[in-house]
Motif scaffolding. Structure first.
Motif, PDB file in Angstrom:
ATOM      1  N   ARG A   1      51.348   8.535 -44.292  1.00  0.00           N
ATOM      2  CA  ARG A   1      50.958   8.396 -42.883  1.00  0.00           C
ATOM      3  C   ARG A   1      50.137   7.114 -42.780  1.00  0.00           C
ATOM      4  O   ARG A   1      49.224   6.893 -43.563  1.00  0.00           O
TER       5      ARG A   1
ATOM      6  N   SER B   1      48.558   3.988 -39.839  1.00  0.00           N
ATOM      7  CA  SER B   1      48.174   3.751 -38.444  1.00  0.00           C
ATOM      8  C   SER B   1      49.313   3.071 -37.693  1.00  0.00           C
ATOM      9  O   SER B   1      49.993   2.192 -38.226  1.00  0.00           O
TER      10      SER B   1
ATOM     11  N   ARG C   1      48.852   8.151 -35.826  1.00  0.00           N
ATOM     12  CA  ARG C   1      49.387   8.071 -37.189  1.00  0.00           C
ATOM     13  C   ARG C   1      50.904   8.211 -37.124  1.00  0.00           C
ATOM     14  O   ARG C   1      51.431   9.029 -36.362  1.00  0.00           O
TER      15      ARG C   1
END
Length: 160
Positions: free
Chosen positions: A82, A84, A92
């Motif tokens: 995950r 940004s 996410r």
């Protein structure tokens, strides 16, 4: 193929479906290493880049809780992570890792090897005929698939 113009698309569709099903069954004969859903999810991440979990679940046609569990397994195996969102750091998105890319590449090499083994068993004239047919058919099939709407396309992008 002696059919009327109305029958032609149905006959071609049936032949393409038979071809795809037969090849997929043979190519994916080694399913112990990875499920079709896992492979499809990793391939989508590789081809389309990072994507929200909800959009990934929708695109793969599975429930969000199932996709959450799959992504957790992929993360634990180091195949996905995950990260940004590039435009909104609070969000996410799921991305494939280098290890995930390498695993897919190895899987593709093995699949091509299985098909190459089958081709090697054919007479040379059959391999030539298949080669000629593929040079004709593949660009047409690619265009057909590119022009089709893609499920789960949440970015508002065209399919091409």
């Amino acid at each position: 193929m002696d059919e009327t113009p109305e029958e032609a698309p149905q006959e071609v569709a049936a032949a393409l479906s038979e071809l795809a099903t037969g090849l997929v069954r043979h190519i994916l004969a080694d399913r112990q290493s990875m499920s079709l859903t896992t492979a499809s999810t990793l391939s989508r991440l590789e081809q389309e880049g990072p994507i929200r979990l909800t959009a990934l679940a929708m695109a793969e046609g599975i429930a969000q809780p199932s996709m959450t569990a799959l992504v957790q397994r992929l993360e634990a195996q180091g195949l996905a992570s995950r990260v940004s969102h590039p435009e909104d750091g609070r969000v996410r998105v799921i991305a494939i890792t280098d290890a995930g890319r390498e695993l897919l590449a190895e899987r593709h090499r093995a699949q091509r090897g299985r098909v190459a083994d089958r081709l090697a068993a054919l007479p040379e004239r059959d391999v030539r005929a298949l080669s000629e047919a593929m040079h004709t058919a593949l660009p047409i099939v690619r265009r057909m698939l590119q022009e089709a709407p893609r499920p789960g396309n949440t970015r508002g992008e065209s399919a091409s």
